[in-house]
Design a protein around this motif. Sequence first.
Motif, PDB file in Angstrom:
ATOM      1  N   TRP A  83       0.811  -1.211   0.000  1.00 44.96           N
ATOM      2  CA  TRP A  83       0.000   0.000   0.000  1.00 44.96           C
ATOM      3  C   TRP A  83       0.846   1.263   0.000  1.00 44.96           C
ATOM      4  O   TRP A  83       0.445   2.280  -0.549  1.00 44.96           O
ATOM      5  CB  TRP A  83      -1.022   0.001   1.148  1.00 44.96           C
ATOM      6  N   TRP A  84       2.027   1.235   0.558  1.00 45.55           N
ATOM      7  CA  TRP A  84       2.873   2.432   0.598  1.00 45.55           C
ATOM      8  C   TRP A  84       3.511   2.732  -0.761  1.00 45.55           C
ATOM      9  O   TRP A  84       4.093   3.782  -0.941  1.00 45.55           O
ATOM     10  CB  TRP A  84       3.933   2.317   1.691  1.00 45.55           C
ATOM     11  N   GLU A  85       3.369   1.820  -1.723  1.00 45.99           N
ATOM     12  CA  GLU A  85       3.859   2.054  -3.078  1.00 45.99           C
ATOM     13  C   GLU A  85       2.739   2.503  -4.021  1.00 45.99           C
ATOM     14  O   GLU A  85       2.974   2.706  -5.205  1.00 45.99           O
ATOM     15  CB  GLU A  85       4.515   0.786  -3.635  1.00 45.99           C
ATOM     16  N   GLN A  86       1.524   2.630  -3.501  1.00 43.79           N
ATOM     17  CA  GLN A  86       0.377   3.011  -4.319  1.00 43.79           C
ATOM     18  C   GLN A  86      -0.019   4.459  -4.058  1.00 43.79           C
ATOM     19  O   GLN A  86       0.154   4.964  -2.942  1.00 43.79           O
ATOM     20  CB  GLN A  86      -0.826   2.105  -4.005  1.00 43.79           C
ATOM     21  N   SER A  87      -0.586   5.076  -5.084  1.00 45.78           N
ATOM     22  CA  SER A  87      -1.125   6.432  -4.915  1.00 45.78           C
ATOM     23  C   SER A  87      -2.399   6.337  -4.080  1.00 45.78           C
ATOM     24  O   SER A  87      -2.965   5.249  -3.898  1.00 45.78           O
ATOM     25  CB  SER A  87      -1.440   7.049  -6.276  1.00 45.78           C
ATOM     26  N   GLU A  88      -2.875   7.473  -3.601  1.00 42.81           N
ATOM     27  CA  GLU A  88      -4.132   7.491  -2.845  1.00 42.81           C
ATOM     28  C   GLU A  88      -5.272   6.924  -3.691  1.00 42.81           C
ATOM     29  O   GLU A  88      -6.108   6.170  -3.182  1.00 42.81           O
ATOM     30  CB  GLU A  88      -4.459   8.908  -2.377  1.00 42.81           C
ATOM     31  N   ALA A  89      -5.310   7.273  -4.972  1.00 45.55           N
ATOM     32  CA  ALA A  89      -6.376   6.779  -5.863  1.00 45.55           C
ATOM     33  C   ALA A  89      -6.279   5.265  -6.035  1.00 45.55           C
ATOM     34  O   ALA A  89      -7.304   4.571  -6.023  1.00 45.55           O
ATOM     35  CB  ALA A  89      -6.304   7.473  -7.220  1.00 45.55           C
ATOM     36  N   GLU A  90      -5.069   4.739  -6.173  1.00 50.60           N
ATOM     37  CA  GLU A  90      -4.892   3.289  -6.311  1.00 50.60           C
ATOM     38  C   GLU A  90      -5.298   2.568  -5.029  1.00 50.60           C
ATOM     39  O   GLU A  90      -5.919   1.504  -5.080  1.00 50.60           O
ATOM     40  CB  GLU A  90      -3.435   2.958  -6.637  1.00 50.60           C
ATOM     41  N   ARG A  91      -4.965   3.162  -3.891  1.00 48.53           N
ATOM     42  CA  ARG A  91      -5.319   2.549  -2.613  1.00 48.53           C
ATOM     43  C   ARG A  91      -6.836   2.504  -2.451  1.00 48.53           C
ATOM     44  O   ARG A  91      -7.406   1.483  -2.070  1.00 48.53           O
ATOM     45  CB  ARG A  91      -4.678   3.329  -1.464  1.00 48.53           C
ATOM     46  N   ARG A  92      -7.499   3.603  -2.764  1.00 47.20           N
ATOM     47  CA  ARG A  92      -8.961   3.659  -2.660  1.00 47.20           C
ATOM     48  C   ARG A  92      -9.599   2.638  -3.609  1.00 47.20           C
ATOM     49  O   ARG A  92     -10.506   1.905  -3.226  1.00 47.20           O
ATOM     50  CB  ARG A  92      -9.483   5.056  -2.965  1.00 47.20           C
ATOM     51  N   ALA A  93      -9.114   2.586  -4.839  1.00 42.19           N
ATOM     52  CA  ALA A  93      -9.659   1.633  -5.819  1.00 42.19           C
ATOM     53  C   ALA A  93      -9.472   0.204  -5.326  1.00 42.19           C
ATOM     54  O   ALA A  93     -10.371  -0.635  -5.476  1.00 42.19           O
ATOM     55  CB  ALA A  93      -9.003   1.825  -7.179  1.00 42.19           C
ATOM     56  N   ARG A  94      -8.316  -0.100  -4.717  1.00 41.63           N
ATOM     57  CA  ARG A  94      -8.035  -1.454  -4.223  1.00 41.63           C
ATOM     58  C   ARG A  94      -9.063  -1.889  -3.197  1.00 41.63           C
ATOM     59  O   ARG A  94      -9.667  -2.947  -3.318  1.00 41.63           O
ATOM     60  CB  ARG A  94      -6.619  -1.505  -3.619  1.00 41.63           C
ATOM     61  N   TRP A  95      -9.305  -1.077  -2.175  1.00 40.79           N
ATOM     62  CA  TRP A  95     -10.240  -1.526  -1.143  1.00 40.79           C
ATOM     63  C   TRP A  95     -11.693  -1.434  -1.598  1.00 40.79           C
ATOM     64  O   TRP A  95     -12.509  -2.277  -1.224  1.00 40.79           O
ATOM     65  CB  TRP A  95      -9.998  -0.861   0.204  1.00 40.79           C
ATOM     66  N   GLU A  96     -12.025  -0.438  -2.428  1.00 42.79           N
ATOM     67  CA  GLU A  96     -13.412  -0.339  -2.918  1.00 42.79           C
ATOM     68  C   GLU A  96     -13.760  -1.528  -3.822  1.00 42.79           C
ATOM     69  O   GLU A  96     -14.842  -2.108  -3.699  1.00 42.79           O
ATOM     70  CB  GLU A  96     -13.626   0.968  -3.674  1.00 42.79           C
ATOM     71  N   GLU A  97     -12.859  -1.881  -4.725  1.00 41.05           N
ATOM     72  CA  GLU A  97     -13.099  -3.019  -5.632  1.00 41.05           C
ATOM     73  C   GLU A  97     -13.161  -4.336  -4.874  1.00 41.05           C
ATOM     74  O   GLU A  97     -14.005  -5.198  -5.152  1.00 41.05           O
ATOM     75  CB  GLU A  97     -12.032  -3.065  -6.722  1.00 41.05           C
ATOM     76  N   GLY A  98     -12.268  -4.510  -3.910  1.00 33.80           N
ATOM     77  CA  GLY A  98     -12.290  -5.728  -3.108  1.00 33.80           C
ATOM     78  C   GLY A  98     -13.571  -5.850  -2.310  1.00 33.80           C
ATOM     79  O   GLY A  98     -14.183  -6.917  -2.235  1.00 33.80           O
ATOM     80  N   LEU A  99     -13.998  -4.750  -1.720  1.00 32.30           N
ATOM     81  CA  LEU A  99     -15.234  -4.769  -0.937  1.00 32.30           C
ATOM     82  C   LEU A  99     -16.437  -5.063  -1.821  1.00 32.30           C
ATOM     83  O   LEU A  99     -17.301  -5.861  -1.460  1.00 32.30           O
ATOM     84  CB  LEU A  99     -15.398  -3.438  -0.198  1.00 32.30           C
ATOM     85  N   ALA A 100     -16.482  -4.457  -2.994  1.00 29.36           N
ATOM     86  CA  ALA A 100     -17.592  -4.716  -3.925  1.00 29.36           C
ATOM     87  C   ALA A 100     -17.622  -6.186  -4.331  1.00 29.36           C
ATOM     88  O   ALA A 100     -18.692  -6.806  -4.375  1.00 29.36           O
ATOM     89  CB  ALA A 100     -17.471  -3.816  -5.156  1.00 29.36           C
ATOM     90  N   ALA A 101     -16.458  -6.767  -4.619  1.00 24.80           N
ATOM     91  CA  ALA A 101     -16.393  -8.180  -5.008  1.00 24.80           C
ATOM     92  C   ALA A 101     -16.861  -9.084  -3.866  1.00 24.80           C
ATOM     93  O   ALA A 101     -17.618 -10.033  -4.081  1.00 24.80           O
ATOM     94  CB  ALA A 101     -14.976  -8.542  -5.440  1.00 24.80           C
ATOM     95  N   LEU A 102     -16.425  -8.788  -2.648  1.00 23.88           N
ATOM     96  CA  LEU A 102     -16.815  -9.616  -1.507  1.00 23.88           C
ATOM     97  C   LEU A 102     -18.299  -9.454  -1.195  1.00 23.88           C
ATOM     98  O   LEU A 102     -18.968 -10.437  -0.867  1.00 23.88           O
ATOM     99  CB  LEU A 102     -15.957  -9.256  -0.291  1.00 23.88           C
ATOM    100  N   ASP A 103     -18.809  -8.239  -1.281  1.00 20.47           N
ATOM    101  CA  ASP A 103     -20.238  -8.016  -1.054  1.00 20.47           C
ATOM    102  C   ASP A 103     -21.073  -8.804  -2.067  1.00 20.47           C
ATOM    103  O   ASP A 103     -22.107  -9.367  -1.725  1.00 20.47           O
ATOM    104  CB  ASP A 103     -20.596  -6.530  -1.151  1.00 20.47           C
ATOM    105  N   ALA A 104     -20.606  -8.855  -3.313  1.00 21.89           N
ATOM    106  CA  ALA A 104     -21.333  -9.556  -4.366  1.00 21.89           C
ATOM    107  C   ALA A 104     -21.348 -11.070  -4.141  1.00 21.89           C
ATOM    108  O   ALA A 104     -22.276 -11.749  -4.582  1.00 21.89           O
ATOM    109  CB  ALA A 104     -20.727  -9.237  -5.731  1.00 21.89           C
ATOM    110  N   GLN A 105     -20.340 -11.590  -3.455  1.00 22.51           N
ATOM    111  CA  GLN A 105     -20.242 -13.029  -3.210  1.00 22.51           C
ATOM    112  C   GLN A 105     -21.038 -13.483  -1.990  1.00 22.51           C
ATOM    113  O   GLN A 105     -21.245 -14.666  -1.811  1.00 22.51           O
ATOM    114  CB  GLN A 105     -18.789 -13.432  -3.010  1.00 22.51           C
ATOM    115  N   SER A 106     -21.437 -12.539  -1.147  1.00 23.50           N
ATOM    116  CA  SER A 106     -22.122 -12.973   0.090  1.00 23.50           C
ATOM    117  C   SER A 106     -23.616 -12.949  -0.044  1.00 23.50           C
ATOM    118  O   SER A 106     -24.211 -12.667  -0.998  1.00 23.50           O
ATOM    119  CB  SER A 106     -21.699 -12.140   1.289  1.00 23.50           C
TER     120      SER A 106
END
Length: 106
Positions: A83-106
């Motif tokens: 995470w310390w090698e990612q921009s703020e936008a990349e970090r936000r996209a990482r957790w938002e996309e992961g959360l959306a994927a996990l929400d869709a699976q539950s």
Amino acid sequence: MTGDARQPPHTPDGRYIVVNGRRWRATDPHIPEEAGARLRAHLMAARRAIAAAHRAEDPEAERTARARVQTAKVALGERGTPWWEQSEAERRARWEEGLAALDAQS
């Protein structure tokens, strides 16, 4: 190292936690608390699903649950690109996309 009674100690740079003398990548500290709590809930549910699949001797369910753990760990910043090698936008996209994927699976 820093830390308090509720969390394991962190390395001085904050990038790792130390458990029993071993370093593990810390969760991205910029994930909003509500999103982090949801990601941790998905992670714990996936870990419980691994145990249940293992007890049931269901390799397909175990693979599916392990993939959910991987998605949650990447979203939390504990795996994948540090995470310390990612921009703020990349970090936000990482957790938002992961959360959306996990929400869709539950």
